[in-house]
Motif scaffolding. Sequence first.
Motif, PDB file in Angstrom:
ATOM      1  N   LYS A  11     -26.597 -98.111  87.393  1.00 44.07           N
ATOM      2  CA  LYS A  11     -27.071 -97.995  88.722  1.00 44.07           C
ATOM      3  C   LYS A  11     -28.496 -98.031  88.713  1.00 44.07           C
ATOM      4  CE  LYS A  11     -22.732 -95.724  89.688  1.00 44.07           C
ATOM      5  NZ  LYS A  11     -21.915 -94.898  90.573  1.00 44.07           N
ATOM      6  N   HIS A  95     -19.130-104.164  93.124  1.00 42.31           N
ATOM      7  CA  HIS A  95     -18.785-102.627  92.949  1.00 42.31           C
ATOM      8  C   HIS A  95     -18.795-102.125  94.312  1.00 42.31           C
ATOM      9  CE1 HIS A  95     -19.989 -98.441  92.115  1.00 42.31           C
ATOM     10  NE2 HIS A  95     -19.705 -98.785  90.859  1.00 42.31           N
ATOM     11  N   GLU A 182     -11.603 -99.087  90.617  1.00 43.94           N
ATOM     12  CA  GLU A 182     -12.563 -98.062  90.822  1.00 43.94           C
ATOM     13  C   GLU A 182     -12.327 -97.451  92.038  1.00 43.94           C
ATOM     14  OE1 GLU A 182     -15.929 -98.199  88.307  1.00 43.94           O
ATOM     15  OE2 GLU A 182     -16.725 -99.047  90.256  1.00 43.94           O
ATOM     16  N   GLY A 188     -18.682 -91.069  91.160  1.00 42.94           N
ATOM     17  CA  GLY A 188     -19.940 -90.153  91.186  1.00 42.94           C
ATOM     18  C   GLY A 188     -19.455 -88.847  91.817  1.00 42.94           C
ATOM     19  N   SER A 228     -15.615 -91.341  87.722  1.00 47.69           N
ATOM     20  CA  SER A 228     -15.785 -90.087  87.009  1.00 47.69           C
ATOM     21  C   SER A 228     -15.032 -90.090  85.624  1.00 47.69           C
ATOM     22  CB  SER A 228     -15.391 -88.919  87.794  1.00 47.69           C
ATOM     23  OG  SER A 228     -16.185 -88.663  89.078  1.00 47.69           O
ATOM     24  N   GLY A 249     -20.197 -94.625  85.146  1.00 52.86           N
ATOM     25  CA  GLY A 249     -21.587 -94.357  85.698  1.00 52.86           C
ATOM     26  C   GLY A 249     -22.145 -93.340  85.095  1.00 52.86           C
ATOM     27  N   GLY A 250     -21.945 -92.083  85.639  1.00 54.48           N
ATOM     28  CA  GLY A 250     -22.699 -90.896  85.540  1.00 54.48           C
ATOM     29  C   GLY A 250     -22.701 -90.492  83.889  1.00 54.48           C
TER      30      GLY A 250
HETATM   31  C1  PEP Z   1     -19.325 -96.538  88.578  1.00 56.26           C
HETATM   32  O1  PEP Z   1     -20.617 -96.582  88.957  1.00 56.26           O
HETATM   33  O2  PEP Z   1     -18.765 -97.635  88.626  1.00 56.26           O
HETATM   34  C2  PEP Z   1     -18.555 -95.226  88.386  1.00 56.26           C
HETATM   35  C3  PEP Z   1     -17.514 -95.180  87.972  1.00 56.26           C
HETATM   36  O3  PEP Z   1     -19.489 -94.028  88.546  1.00 56.26           O
HETATM   37  P1  PEP Z   1     -19.091 -92.693  88.001  1.00 56.26           P
HETATM   38  O4  PEP Z   1     -18.530 -92.897  86.470  1.00 56.26           O
HETATM   39  O5  PEP Z   1     -20.448 -91.967  87.917  1.00 56.26           O
HETATM   40  O6  PEP Z   1     -17.909 -92.343  88.699  1.00 56.26           O
END
Ligand code: PEP
Length: 267
Positions: A11, A95, A182, A188, A228, A249-250
């Motif tokens: 991101k 996304h 997703e 997040g 997550s 993501g994170g």
């Molecule tokens: C993402 O950005 O596609 C995502 C899944 O983020 P996170 O893992 O932080 O939830």
Amino acid sequence: MRTPLIAGNWKLNKTIDEAVAFVNELKPLVADTAGVEILLCPVFTALAATARAAQGTNIQVGGQNLYWKDSGAYTGEVSAPLLLDAGCTHVIIGHSERRGRFGVPEPDLAGDAGRVFGDTDAAVNRKLHAALQHGLVPIVCVGETLGERNDGNTDTIVQNQTRAALEGVEAAQATGLVLAYEPVWAIGTGQTCESDEADRVCGVIRVTVGELYGQAAAEAVRIQYGGSCKPDNAADLLGRPNIDGALVGGASLKADSFAQIIRAAKA
Ligand code: PEP
């Protein structure tokens, strides 16, 4: 057998130096992970340096977005040929943070999280065609908000988003692309979709691909889970039959946690 793809979506994070340092830290941690594809998706400004740092390794690099025109008067955009020029092999499309109505936050998420940048299903479809035309592997994201889930609309949302994204895409192209389930409410937030349910919804997406392109395509297409995903839940999620990797993501921002997720896919 579908090769799992573990993709890190950074991101709006990491400078060029930080991205290169990350690759140098990740390289030895994942050097022996045959049977898993590894992808990093940095910000546009760090793409070329990340791709150079990853050259000769099992780490690939992708964009987080693209515009469907190759070049022209499109201020602020980047195109498939320019992503290829920077060393990308993949691109994330649709996304949830790029979808929705620009500047109108989702009611069930804090601040301006959720679908914020205005991409419609039609835009997602045009972006997908541009990626395929230029030989980038697209990762097409679909998923429902908490409100949509609570209203019982999860399956309809992912079916409709999948069908709309794939409009006009040939069967031969469809088998090579990647879809990512997703759930917006899990991105997040630290709230992971329970693995049985994540697997079930990935199965719904797979059936949708089958309805469009037949059984062989449904079995070939890779479907990631994202939302997550962390070292402590990765093995459970990645062990499910319909889940062929993760969009992270994170937990992809730190080399050791990202490497643990990659190793969970290999196990
Ligand atoms: C993402 O950005 O596609 C995502 C899944 O983020 P996170 O893992 O932080 O939830």
